[in-house]
Design a protein around this motif. Structure first.
Motif, PDB file in Angstrom:
ATOM      1  N   GLY A 147       0.813  -1.212   0.000  1.00 30.16           N
ATOM      2  CA  GLY A 147       0.000   0.000   0.000  1.00 30.16           C
ATOM      3  C   GLY A 147       0.842   1.256   0.000  1.00 30.16           C
ATOM      4  N   LEU A 148       1.903   1.265   0.826  1.00 32.12           N
ATOM      5  CA  LEU A 148       2.775   2.436   0.884  1.00 32.12           C
ATOM      6  C   LEU A 148       3.496   2.650  -0.438  1.00 32.12           C
ATOM      7  N   ALA A 149       3.976   1.571  -1.057  1.00 32.82           N
ATOM      8  CA  ALA A 149       4.727   1.706  -2.306  1.00 32.82           C
ATOM      9  C   ALA A 149       3.861   2.281  -3.418  1.00 32.82           C
ATOM     10  N   HIS A 150       2.622   1.816  -3.510  1.00 30.02           N
ATOM     11  CA  HIS A 150       1.824   2.281  -4.646  1.00 30.02           C
ATOM     12  C   HIS A 150       1.361   3.720  -4.451  1.00 30.02           C
ATOM     13  N   VAL A 151       1.111   4.167  -3.219  1.00 29.14           N
ATOM     14  CA  VAL A 151       0.748   5.576  -3.043  1.00 29.14           C
ATOM     15  C   VAL A 151       1.975   6.473  -3.188  1.00 29.14           C
ATOM     16  N   MET A 152       3.157   5.954  -2.857  1.00 30.34           N
ATOM     17  CA  MET A 152       4.374   6.741  -3.064  1.00 30.34           C
ATOM     18  C   MET A 152       4.611   6.975  -4.548  1.00 30.34           C
ATOM     19  N   VAL A 153       4.387   5.942  -5.370  1.00 31.82           N
ATOM     20  CA  VAL A 153       4.526   6.118  -6.816  1.00 31.82           C
ATOM     21  C   VAL A 153       3.565   7.196  -7.303  1.00 31.82           C
ATOM     22  N   MET A 154       2.317   7.117  -6.863  1.00 31.90           N
ATOM     23  CA  MET A 154       1.337   8.107  -7.297  1.00 31.90           C
ATOM     24  C   MET A 154       1.678   9.492  -6.785  1.00 31.90           C
ATOM     25  N   ARG A 155       2.166   9.583  -5.565  1.00 32.23           N
ATOM     26  CA  ARG A 155       2.529  10.889  -5.011  1.00 32.23           C
ATOM     27  C   ARG A 155       3.668  11.512  -5.820  1.00 32.23           C
ATOM     28  N   LEU A 156       4.689  10.730  -6.140  1.00 31.67           N
ATOM     29  CA  LEU A 156       5.829  11.264  -6.879  1.00 31.67           C
ATOM     30  C   LEU A 156       5.431  11.650  -8.306  1.00 31.67           C
ATOM     31  N   LEU A 157       4.501  10.900  -8.907  1.00 31.34           N
ATOM     32  CA  LEU A 157       4.100  11.199 -10.280  1.00 31.34           C
ATOM     33  C   LEU A 157       3.117  12.366 -10.351  1.00 31.34           C
ATOM     34  N   VAL A 158       2.098  12.321  -9.492  1.00 30.95           N
ATOM     35  CA  VAL A 158       1.003  13.288  -9.602  1.00 30.95           C
ATOM     36  C   VAL A 158       1.338  14.593  -8.898  1.00 30.95           C
ATOM     37  N   THR A 159       1.799  14.501  -7.659  1.00 30.32           N
ATOM     38  CA  THR A 159       2.017  15.709  -6.854  1.00 30.32           C
ATOM     39  C   THR A 159       3.379  16.334  -7.099  1.00 30.32           C
ATOM     40  N   GLU A 160       4.423  15.505  -7.165  1.00 27.01           N
ATOM     41  CA  GLU A 160       5.781  16.030  -7.296  1.00 27.01           C
ATOM     42  C   GLU A 160       6.232  16.176  -8.736  1.00 27.01           C
ATOM     43  N   GLY A 161       5.559  15.514  -9.657  1.00 22.07           N
ATOM     44  CA  GLY A 161       5.902  15.651 -11.066  1.00 22.07           C
ATOM     45  C   GLY A 161       7.186  14.975 -11.486  1.00 22.07           C
ATOM     46  N   TRP A 162       7.576  13.912 -10.808  1.00 19.84           N
ATOM     47  CA  TRP A 162       8.799  13.201 -11.156  1.00 19.84           C
ATOM     48  C   TRP A 162       8.607  12.420 -12.457  1.00 19.84           C
ATOM     49  N   PRO A 163       9.697  12.183 -13.200  1.00 18.05           N
ATOM     50  CA  PRO A 163       9.618  11.237 -14.326  1.00 18.05           C
ATOM     51  C   PRO A 163       9.307   9.837 -13.783  1.00 18.05           C
ATOM     52  N   TRP A 164       8.454   9.093 -14.488  1.00 16.83           N
ATOM     53  CA  TRP A 164       8.011   7.821 -13.917  1.00 16.83           C
ATOM     54  C   TRP A 164       9.132   6.794 -13.742  1.00 16.83           C
ATOM     55  N   PRO A 165      10.149   6.724 -14.616  1.00 22.20           N
ATOM     56  CA  PRO A 165      11.211   5.737 -14.332  1.00 22.20           C
ATOM     57  C   PRO A 165      11.948   6.025 -13.026  1.00 22.20           C
ATOM     58  N   LEU A 166      12.204   7.318 -12.756  1.00 24.26           N
ATOM     59  CA  LEU A 166      12.891   7.671 -11.516  1.00 24.26           C
ATOM     60  C   LEU A 166      12.010   7.384 -10.315  1.00 24.26           C
ATOM     61  N   ALA A 167      10.733   7.695 -10.410  1.00 23.05           N
ATOM     62  CA  ALA A 167       9.813   7.439  -9.297  1.00 23.05           C
ATOM     63  C   ALA A 167       9.740   5.946  -8.992  1.00 23.05           C
ATOM     64  N   CYS A 168       9.656   5.134 -10.025  1.00 22.81           N
ATOM     65  CA  CYS A 168       9.577   3.679  -9.814  1.00 22.81           C
ATOM     66  C   CYS A 168      10.868   3.145  -9.209  1.00 22.81           C
ATOM     67  N   LEU A 169      11.998   3.636  -9.694  1.00 23.96           N
ATOM     68  CA  LEU A 169      13.287   3.175  -9.167  1.00 23.96           C
ATOM     69  C   LEU A 169      13.438   3.530  -7.697  1.00 23.96           C
ATOM     70  N   VAL A 170      13.052   4.758  -7.329  1.00 27.55           N
ATOM     71  CA  VAL A 170      13.157   5.179  -5.938  1.00 27.55           C
ATOM     72  C   VAL A 170      12.250   4.335  -5.046  1.00 27.55           C
ATOM     73  N   VAL A 171      11.050   4.041  -5.502  1.00 27.30           N
ATOM     74  CA  VAL A 171      10.118   3.259  -4.687  1.00 27.30           C
ATOM     75  C   VAL A 171      10.608   1.826  -4.514  1.00 27.30           C
ATOM     76  N   VAL A 172      11.115   1.223  -5.581  1.00 28.65           N
ATOM     77  CA  VAL A 172      11.609  -0.151  -5.482  1.00 28.65           C
ATOM     78  C   VAL A 172      12.822  -0.214  -4.550  1.00 28.65           C
ATOM     79  N   CYS A 173      13.744   0.716  -4.701  1.00 30.75           N
ATOM     80  CA  CYS A 173      14.914   0.741  -3.810  1.00 30.75           C
ATOM     81  C   CYS A 173      14.493   1.057  -2.379  1.00 30.75           C
ATOM     82  N   GLY A 174      13.512   1.945  -2.226  1.00 32.54           N
ATOM     83  CA  GLY A 174      13.010   2.238  -0.895  1.00 32.54           C
ATOM     84  C   GLY A 174      12.387   1.020  -0.240  1.00 32.54           C
ATOM     85  N   GLY A 175      11.730   0.169  -1.047  1.00 33.35           N
ATOM     86  CA  GLY A 175      11.193  -1.069  -0.502  1.00 33.35           C
ATOM     87  C   GLY A 175      12.283  -1.976   0.024  1.00 33.35           C
TER      88      GLY A 175
END
Length: 354
Positions: free
Chosen positions: A84-112
């Protein structure tokens, strides 16, 4: 000239060995045939198979992630909260922070992976039972999920999410949903790790007999922390897939996947390699569960049939895993010429059999 050591005699397989190893895949085939006969117009179709493969991709990946700690005799109850935390973090980085999606996904996976490693440190160096420790860390993850979302859904704007990001889940390859190949890739990596590399053998030794692992000089704590880190890494990847599937950040999503993941991992330990958690067994178990759930759903089962099916299957899986462990104990005692030490399964760390 030193004589070569005598070769170890090949173990005699019990008569029920093949049933124990391959009974579950046979059951899956039989279920598919039965539902195909009962629902000839809807079940044995390409569309239905594609829907099963697509819908069960996230639970399958999460179940594979749960397999790693189980191999060491530990259990990671935080994976549902972590999903649950990982998927909302991806959405937060994409929607709210405007990160590029590859970077957002990489950060979330490494954060996991980092979160999993911290959980492993708490379990191993804090000497806390894995059930209690991961329940506590999972609750903290759930709190972080609520803090990030404010208790509300994260919904993309009118422009939506990047098409290349949603294609991670919506695309097809060789006529099949792309998520099915993610599952196969994760299962393949875990199979190589657990069955073909020394690290996998060390994990199994730790899970079956931690005292023997210590005598052999295996750094038990380090490998257990690594198992939790691997579980967190796979959970982060599952969170990315869930975000691409749902395309919204729902703070309450995650826990619904916890029970199916453990059902798949524990039931998988009763097949292919009975008595130990293994990637191929988990893959087979998830497939059987997916066929069963799809079949009863198309037969018009009520909404409560799914948790009833998962809960009942979990009880059966734990019972079969305990039986397989006791049978392995008796077989080992018979091969060594010693009487069995008892009817209890062999020790598997502080938290149960692997």
């Amino acid at each position: 000239m030193t004589a070569a050591p005598p070769s170890r005699p090949s173990p005699v397989r019990p008569h029920g060995h093949h049933i124990g190893s391959y009974g579950l895949p046979v059951l899956g085939v039989l279920l598919f045939l039965v539902f195909s006969l009962l629902l000839p117009q809807t079940f044995p179709t390409r569309e239905n198979v594609s829907a099963i493969l697509s819908n069960q991709a996230v639970p399958a990946v999460l179940a594979l992630g749960a397999t790693l700690p189980i191999a060491t005799g530990r259990f990671d109850l935080s994976i549902g909260y972590g999903l649950g935390l990982a998927h909302v973090m991806v959405m937060r980085l994409l929607v709210t922070e405007g990160w590029p999606w590859p970077l957002a996904c990489l950060v979330v996976v490494c954060g996991g992976a980092v979160a999993g490693a911290l959980t492993g440190v708490i379990v191993e160096f804090g000497q806390i039972d894995s059930f209690i420790a991961t329940l506590g860390t999972g609750s903290m993850m759930y709190a972080a999920t609520g803090w990030i979302t404010g208790g509300a859904r994260i919904v993309p704007g009118p422009e939506g999410l990047p098409a290349s990001f949603t294609a991670l889940y919506d695309s097809r390859f060789l006529g099949l949903p792309l998520p099915a190949f993610y599952v196969l890739a994760v299962a393949g990596v875990l199979w190589v790790l657990l069955e073909r590399l020394p690290a996998g053998r060390y994990l199994y030794v730790i899970g079956s007999n931690p005292r023997a692992a210590a005598v052999l000089g295996i750094p038990t704590r380090a490998y257990c922390v690594a198992a939790f880190a691997g579980s967190g890494l796979v959970t982060g990847f599952a969170g990315v897939l869930l975000a691409a599937q749902q395309q919204t950040g729902n703070p309450s999503t995650g826990l619904d996947y916890l029970l199916p993941a453990f059902v798949g991992a524990l039931l998988g330990s009763t097949t292919i390699r009975p008595g130990r958690a293994n990637a191929l067994g988990t893959l087979v178990a998830v497939a059987v569960l997916a066929v069963g759930l799809a079949g009863i759903g198309q037969l018009g089962a009520q909404f409560w049939a799914t948790p009833l099916f998962n809960g009942g299957t979990l009880l059966v899986a734990v019972g079969l895993a305990g039986y397989a462990a006791r049978r392995r104990l008796r077989a080992g005692a018979a091969a060594s010429g010693r009487p069995p030490a008892g009817e209890e399964p062999p020790p598997a760390g502080r938290d149960g059999p692997s």
